[in-house]
Design an enzyme around this catalytic site. Structure first.
Site, PDB file in Angstrom:
ATOM      1  N   LYS A 190      78.499  89.564  92.612  1.00 51.56           N
ATOM      2  CA  LYS A 190      77.817  89.028  93.800  1.00 51.56           C
ATOM      3  C   LYS A 190      78.700  89.073  95.056  1.00 51.56           C
ATOM      4  CE  LYS A 190      74.778  85.955  91.088  1.00 51.56           C
ATOM      5  NZ  LYS A 190      74.238  84.578  90.939  1.00 51.56           N
ATOM      6  N   TYR A 202      64.720  87.931  92.438  1.00 55.38           N
ATOM      7  CA  TYR A 202      64.760  86.504  92.099  1.00 55.38           C
ATOM      8  C   TYR A 202      63.372  85.852  92.197  1.00 55.38           C
ATOM      9  CZ  TYR A 202      69.833  86.147  91.582  1.00 55.38           C
ATOM     10  OH  TYR A 202      71.128  86.257  91.132  1.00 55.38           O
ATOM     11  N   PHE A 240      66.277  76.157  96.076  1.00 57.21           N
ATOM     12  CA  PHE A 240      67.416  76.971  96.518  1.00 57.21           C
ATOM     13  C   PHE A 240      67.050  78.440  96.746  1.00 57.21           C
ATOM     14  CE2 PHE A 240      67.648  76.695  91.810  1.00 57.21           C
ATOM     15  CZ  PHE A 240      67.588  78.052  91.474  1.00 57.21           C
ATOM     16  N   ARG A 279      76.440  86.715  78.911  1.00 59.97           N
ATOM     17  CA  ARG A 279      76.159  85.338  79.363  1.00 59.97           C
ATOM     18  C   ARG A 279      77.331  84.421  78.995  1.00 59.97           C
ATOM     19  NH1 ARG A 279      71.845  84.408  82.781  1.00 59.97           N
ATOM     20  NH2 ARG A 279      71.628  82.329  81.886  1.00 59.97           N
ATOM     21  N   THR A 334      76.258  78.418  84.854  1.00 62.17           N
ATOM     22  CA  THR A 334      75.856  78.682  86.247  1.00 62.17           C
ATOM     23  C   THR A 334      76.751  77.931  87.233  1.00 62.17           C
ATOM     24  OG1 THR A 334      73.584  78.815  85.423  1.00 62.17           O
ATOM     25  CG2 THR A 334      73.870  78.665  87.810  1.00 62.17           C
ATOM     26  N   ARG A 351      83.102  82.862  85.602  1.00 62.78           N
ATOM     27  CA  ARG A 351      82.767  81.859  86.619  1.00 62.78           C
ATOM     28  C   ARG A 351      83.834  80.781  86.716  1.00 62.78           C
ATOM     29  NH1 ARG A 351      76.280  81.911  85.300  1.00 62.78           N
ATOM     30  NH2 ARG A 351      75.646  83.322  86.972  1.00 62.78           N
ATOM     31  N   ASN A 378      78.424  82.098  92.675  1.00 60.37           N
ATOM     32  CA  ASN A 378      79.017  82.040  91.338  1.00 60.37           C
ATOM     33  C   ASN A 378      79.370  83.415  90.766  1.00 60.37           C
ATOM     34  OD1 ASN A 378      76.453  82.863  90.805  1.00 60.37           O
ATOM     35  ND2 ASN A 378      75.899  81.164  89.472  1.00 60.37           N
ATOM     36  N   HIS A 425      75.936  87.858  88.090  1.00 57.17           N
ATOM     37  CA  HIS A 425      74.613  87.680  87.465  1.00 57.17           C
ATOM     38  C   HIS A 425      74.601  88.455  86.161  1.00 57.17           C
ATOM     39  CE1 HIS A 425      70.326  87.982  86.633  1.00 57.17           C
ATOM     40  NE2 HIS A 425      70.559  89.258  86.389  1.00 57.17           N
ATOM     41  N   GLU A 441      65.334  94.584  85.074  1.00 53.04           N
ATOM     42  CA  GLU A 441      66.381  94.539  86.104  1.00 53.04           C
ATOM     43  C   GLU A 441      67.125  95.872  86.189  1.00 53.04           C
ATOM     44  OE1 GLU A 441      67.068  89.704  85.717  1.00 53.04           O
ATOM     45  OE2 GLU A 441      68.665  91.038  85.065  1.00 53.04           O
TER      46      GLU A 441
HETATM   47  P1  ATP Z   1      72.008  84.511  87.202  1.00 52.09           P
HETATM   48  O1  ATP Z   1      70.499  84.561  87.071  1.00 52.09           O
HETATM   49  O2  ATP Z   1      72.504  84.812  88.588  1.00 52.09           O
HETATM   50  O3  ATP Z   1      72.691  85.287  86.141  1.00 52.09           O
HETATM   51  P2  ATP Z   1      71.963  81.948  85.883  1.00 52.09           P
HETATM   52  O4  ATP Z   1      70.973  82.582  84.957  1.00 52.09           O
HETATM   53  O5  ATP Z   1      73.168  81.294  85.324  1.00 52.09           O
HETATM   54  O6  ATP Z   1      72.476  82.994  86.942  1.00 52.09           O
HETATM   55  P3  ATP Z   1      69.678  80.828  87.270  1.00 52.09           P
HETATM   56  O7  ATP Z   1      69.170  79.479  86.894  1.00 52.09           O
HETATM   57  O8  ATP Z   1      68.924  82.043  86.824  1.00 52.09           O
HETATM   58  O9  ATP Z   1      71.221  80.901  86.810  1.00 52.09           O
HETATM   59  O10 ATP Z   1      69.836  80.843  88.835  1.00 52.09           O
HETATM   60  C1  ATP Z   1      69.987  82.077  89.526  1.00 52.09           C
HETATM   61  C2  ATP Z   1      71.038  81.916  90.581  1.00 52.09           C
HETATM   62  O11 ATP Z   1      70.569  80.986  91.549  1.00 52.09           O
HETATM   63  C3  ATP Z   1      72.368  81.308  90.109  1.00 52.09           C
HETATM   64  O12 ATP Z   1      73.239  82.234  89.530  1.00 52.09           O
HETATM   65  C4  ATP Z   1      72.912  80.752  91.402  1.00 52.09           C
HETATM   66  O13 ATP Z   1      73.488  81.785  92.202  1.00 52.09           O
HETATM   67  C5  ATP Z   1      71.657  80.240  92.075  1.00 52.09           C
HETATM   68  N1  ATP Z   1      71.425  78.818  91.756  1.00 52.09           N
HETATM   69  C6  ATP Z   1      70.998  78.300  90.579  1.00 52.09           C
HETATM   70  N2  ATP Z   1      70.882  76.954  90.636  1.00 52.09           N
HETATM   71  C7  ATP Z   1      71.241  76.607  91.906  1.00 52.09           C
HETATM   72  C8  ATP Z   1      71.329  75.378  92.622  1.00 52.09           C
HETATM   73  N3  ATP Z   1      71.033  74.216  92.056  1.00 52.09           N
HETATM   74  N4  ATP Z   1      71.740  75.427  93.916  1.00 52.09           N
HETATM   75  C9  ATP Z   1      72.034  76.599  94.516  1.00 52.09           C
HETATM   76  N5  ATP Z   1      71.968  77.804  93.903  1.00 52.09           N
HETATM   77  C10 ATP Z   1      71.581  77.807  92.622  1.00 52.09           C
HETATM   78 MG    MG Z   2      69.254  83.696  85.619  1.00 54.53          MG
END
Ligand code: ATP
Ligand code: MG
Length: 140
Positions: free
Chosen positions: A11, A51, A59, A87, A93, A104, A114, A117, A128
């Site tokens: 990212k 997304y 968010f 993962r 996350t 992370r 973070n 992805h 994707e």
């Molecule tokens: P990714 O999908 O990026 O691999 P993830 O699966 O761990 O990460 P998701 O719940 O899918 O997390 O959220 C997607 C992305 O949205 C996160 O990686 C983060 O960048 C952002 N995100 C998630 N939760 C929050 C939050 N509470 N506040 C701000 N940003 C968030």
């Molecule tokens: Mg995710």
């Protein structure tokens, strides 16, 4: 165990800090092969599409703005159990909750910024990967 492919994004917070190589080293040391990779700037429509599953979350707009704020590196990773393995390697996350030794924990700045992805299931991995790569760009 089945050989799988997963989709990864390094990212903007990570590319800004010149961490592409450090993250790639963790990916390779974690037992995954980088079988496709390119650096690009995601467009706003691409980020919104990518997304879309989060579009009702508070968010969402901040997340999309962050993902277009600088270059990313999109990748296809291959290996045994690649989706779950990546993962695990990424960590939680929220970096404050990520286990020691994860990407992370080592590099993420916040729950939003973070660093990486990774796909969360086989169906999302296929979708994707297809959003960013054609078949002939993936060389296993
Ligand atoms: P990714 O999908 O990026 O691999 P993830 O699966 O761990 O990460 P998701 O719940 O899918 O997390 O959220 C997607 C992305 O949205 C996160 O990686 C983060 O960048 C952002 N995100 C998630 N939760 C929050 C939050 N509470 N506040 C701000 N940003 C968030
Ligand atoms: Mg995710």
């Amino acid at each position: 165990m089945a050989v799988e492919r997963t989709f990864s994004i390094i990212k903007p917070d990570a590319t800004a800090r010149n961490l592409t190589g450090a993250i790639n080293a963790m990916i390779e040391q974690g037992g995954l092969r980088i079988v496709a990779q390119k650096r690009l700037c995601i467009s706003l429509p691409q980020a919104r599409k990518f997304y879309a599953v989060h579009k009702e979350r508070p968010f969402f707009n901040d997340l999309v703005d962050f993902m277009v704020s600088g270059p990313v590196v999109v990748q296809v990773l291959e290996g045994d159990n690649a989706i779950a393995k990546y993962r695990e390697l990424m960590g939680a996350t929220d970096p404050a909750k990520a286990a020691p030794g994860t990407i992370r924990k080592a590099h993420a700045k916040s729950i939003q910024e973070n660093s990486v992805h990774g796909s969360d299931a086989p169906e999302t991995a296929v979708k994707e990967i297809a959003q960013f790569f054609s078949d002939n760009e993936i060389v296993g």
